[in-house]
Design an enzyme around this catalytic site. Structure first.
Site, PDB file in Angstrom:
ATOM      1  N   LYS A 121      86.589  60.594  45.189  1.00  0.00           N
ATOM      2  CA  LYS A 121      87.374  59.368  45.152  1.00  0.00           C
ATOM      3  C   LYS A 121      86.455  58.174  44.919  1.00  0.00           C
ATOM      4  O   LYS A 121      85.318  58.224  45.374  1.00  0.00           O
ATOM      5  CB  LYS A 121      88.187  59.192  46.430  1.00  0.00           C
ATOM      6  CG  LYS A 121      87.394  59.277  47.716  1.00  0.00           C
ATOM      7  CD  LYS A 121      86.874  58.104  48.461  1.00  0.00           C
ATOM      8  CE  LYS A 121      86.875  56.715  47.998  1.00  0.00           C
ATOM      9  NZ  LYS A 121      85.948  55.890  48.848  1.00  0.00           N
TER      10      LYS A 121
ATOM     11  N   SER B 176      72.013  66.436  37.947  1.00  0.00           N
ATOM     12  CA  SER B 176      71.786  65.030  38.283  1.00  0.00           C
ATOM     13  C   SER B 176      70.748  64.456  37.321  1.00  0.00           C
ATOM     14  O   SER B 176      69.929  65.193  36.779  1.00  0.00           O
ATOM     15  CB  SER B 176      71.350  64.862  39.735  1.00  0.00           C
ATOM     16  OG  SER B 176      70.058  65.361  39.912  1.00  0.00           O
ATOM     17  N   ARG B 177      70.830  63.166  37.146  1.00  0.00           N
ATOM     18  CA  ARG B 177      69.981  62.497  36.153  1.00  0.00           C
ATOM     19  C   ARG B 177      68.513  62.876  36.277  1.00  0.00           C
ATOM     20  O   ARG B 177      67.819  63.072  35.301  1.00  0.00           O
ATOM     21  CB  ARG B 177      70.089  60.971  36.306  1.00  0.00           C
ATOM     22  CG  ARG B 177      71.113  60.347  35.412  1.00  0.00           C
ATOM     23  CD  ARG B 177      71.119  58.849  35.601  1.00  0.00           C
ATOM     24  NE  ARG B 177      71.251  58.504  37.026  1.00  0.00           N
ATOM     25  CZ  ARG B 177      71.144  57.272  37.519  1.00  0.00           C
ATOM     26  NH1 ARG B 177      70.885  56.255  36.702  1.00  0.00           N
ATOM     27  NH2 ARG B 177      71.293  57.034  38.806  1.00  0.00           N
TER      28      ARG B 177
ATOM     29  N   ILE C  93      77.020  61.256  48.841  1.00  0.00           N
ATOM     30  CA  ILE C  93      78.224  62.003  49.216  1.00  0.00           C
ATOM     31  C   ILE C  93      78.064  63.504  48.944  1.00  0.00           C
ATOM     32  O   ILE C  93      78.572  64.342  49.699  1.00  0.00           O
ATOM     33  CB  ILE C  93      79.486  61.421  48.523  1.00  0.00           C
ATOM     34  CG1 ILE C  93      80.758  61.874  49.229  1.00  0.00           C
ATOM     35  CG2 ILE C  93      79.564  61.784  47.059  1.00  0.00           C
ATOM     36  CD1 ILE C  93      80.994  61.205  50.550  1.00  0.00           C
TER      37      ILE C  93
ATOM     38  N   ASP D 229      86.356  50.229  47.916  1.00  0.00           N
ATOM     39  CA  ASP D 229      85.862  51.615  47.924  1.00  0.00           C
ATOM     40  C   ASP D 229      86.204  52.279  49.261  1.00  0.00           C
ATOM     41  O   ASP D 229      86.809  53.356  49.281  1.00  0.00           O
ATOM     42  CB  ASP D 229      84.362  51.682  47.611  1.00  0.00           C
ATOM     43  CG  ASP D 229      83.871  53.117  47.608  1.00  0.00           C
ATOM     44  OD1 ASP D 229      84.158  53.841  46.644  1.00  0.00           O
ATOM     45  OD2 ASP D 229      83.245  53.539  48.597  1.00  0.00           O
TER      46      ASP D 229
END
Lengths: 313, 313
Positions: B92, B37-38, B15, B170
């Site tokens: 969301k 980010s990881r 996303i 979702d």
């Protein structure tokens, strides 16, 4: 002295008889003026009706209603009551869903009536003392154990196994109503295991791990299959010792020493609820705390269902 | 002209790449200053970090963050962001539970930052025209059909099948974010059938019957197994004809006649979200509407689980 508030009780099941009628009779704030139940049931010679529309159409003058029906059928009854301008006491849980209670609160505000989402366990005698003692402590770990025998406490209450009846969360929400009152910080569902009998829609047991806003681990063990000794305990480990709230909020011990409550505190849960209901009516406000129901919804939302042995009452 | 708001994007998944980065680049309100980010990932040569604590410890100046991680890990990241005084955009659903979002909203109020619980489907071009058209109609029946192929739209998104990932809700929560926006009255879950694959924790399909506050029947059909044509439709039957909102809120027809939107309305969902985020930051307010998430929680709370065939991606 003000005149008593004229009250009708709707839903004449176990909780109405065991708790509401005695609490109403014992207090001075309310006068029972009518009852409503599907099969009609007179109490003390008062008028009785089969549904709330018949009550509304009658010439009985009503200021307030206490709704003691199962949660699944309560929304439209509450809507009718509020539309009639009656102050409304909702037994716990206040509804079968969150959205309906939010809408009832908005409707009550619009109509200028007091809505009371009652949580009886919060009125157990040791709950406020526990809250006071915990207010400034560093909380390290919380353990909630709520294990009871459904056959003893909920005989014939089939609605509890239907969707919206919540199963073991029907007593479990009492524990959460206490925990949300006594713990100083909010807490959140991290994992939930829900054991659902193969012939039921609601769990018979559940294990939930919460996390407090400051990182505190909080575990909850719910079981409806408990025979022998019953457990309704909350244990809170803190920097200043261990608090135990036992017997559903009525017995408080700190590091094993029982803290006796002053005699004036020993008034019982439902008399306390009715005093609160009278107070919010006089003050012209509502009292709708959704946090216990929200945590139950979160446990279902984030829960893992396990199918377990069927339940035969 | 005011300086752009310095923004970091956290969680560089599908996303973030598909929607956030293009919307940020296309608008003038925000300037991307870092990513988190990881596994670390540079975008346009900007500084990047492995977690939000490293960002906070760096000398990159940040005003706001957009959190695009899966919902299950978002709470503590959002807490850190708000504690740092950063305005916070939540993809969301805004969280894996309701209680955590309520607590984030309270924390944002306390810290004086803007929290945005975003619902991208509400920014589809025909949603506001549909709301306007329905505002004074008598609504008779609502049908929501949201059927899509999970393999196409959510490749490799294993979190969606985990507890708190919501499965077919979702996308279904997008439908509810539109329905709660366009329908003039609140509505409530009455029954919910949830089909959960035997190897998953979240439903692959669901059928929900709601009831509107004025008695309107509202049905929702969610399915993640739809091959061929995909459906993201809401049909509203009224006293003045039938409104159909198709393609996820982008195409509006009244009694079969397409209502074309003016050119200035055709700006896209994520550009609309970022305009809204900038506006609430400038106004010093939050925008946290919980109603879509509350309805999903209610569907789980009141739902009946059916075990269905396992899902192999």
């Amino acid at each position: 002295m003000t005149a008593p508030i004229r009250l009708a009780v709707v839903g004449m099941g176990k909780i109405a008889h065991d708790q509401h009628l005695p609490a109403i009779a014992a207090g001075k704030s309310f006068e029972l003026v009518a009852t409503v139940s599907r099969h009609g049931e007179a109490v003390d010679g008062k008028p009785f009706f089969n549904n709330i529309d018949e009550l509304a159409a009658s010439d009985v003058e009503v200021d307030a209603v206490a709704l003691c029906t199962p949660p699944q059928v309560r929304r439209t009854i509450a809507e009718t009551a509020i539309e009639n301008g009656w102050h409304t006491f909702l037994e716990k849980p206040p509804g079968a869903t969150l959205a309906e209670v939010v809408a009832l609160r908005d409707l009550a505000d619009e109509k200028g009536v007091s809505l009371f989402a009652s949580w009886h366990s919060r009125y157990a005698e040791a709950v406020e003392p526990a809250r006071d003692w915990l207010a400034n402590r560093d909380i390290r770990k919380v353990t909630i154990i709520w294990r009871e025998d459904v056959r003893v406490w909920h005989p014939g209450q089939h609605w509890i196994w239907e969707p919206g009846g919540f199963g073991v969360f029907d007593p479990g929400i009492n524990a959460l109503s206490i925990a949300t009152r006594i713990l100083p910080d909010p807490f959140f569902v991290e994992t939930a295991d829900l054991d659902v009998p193969s012939n039921c829609a609601a769990p018979i047991a559940a294990r939930i791990d919460f996390r407090g806003a400051k990182g505190t681990p909080i575990s909850m063990d719910l079981d409806f299959r408990q025979e022998g000794p019953q457990s309704w305990d909350i244990i809170v480990e803190t920097d200043a010792g261990t608090l135990k709230l036992a017997k559903g909020g009525s017995v408080l011990t700190i590091d094993g020493n029982e803290q006796r409550q002053p005699a004036e505190a020993l008034h019982g849960e439902y008399p306390g609820l009715y005093r609160r209901f009278a107070a919010i009516i006089r003050a012209g406000v509502s009292d709708v705390d959704l946090s216990p129901l929200r945590l139950v919804a979160d446990a279902f939302l984030r829960g893992k269902h396990n199918s377990v042995e069927e339940f035969i009452e």
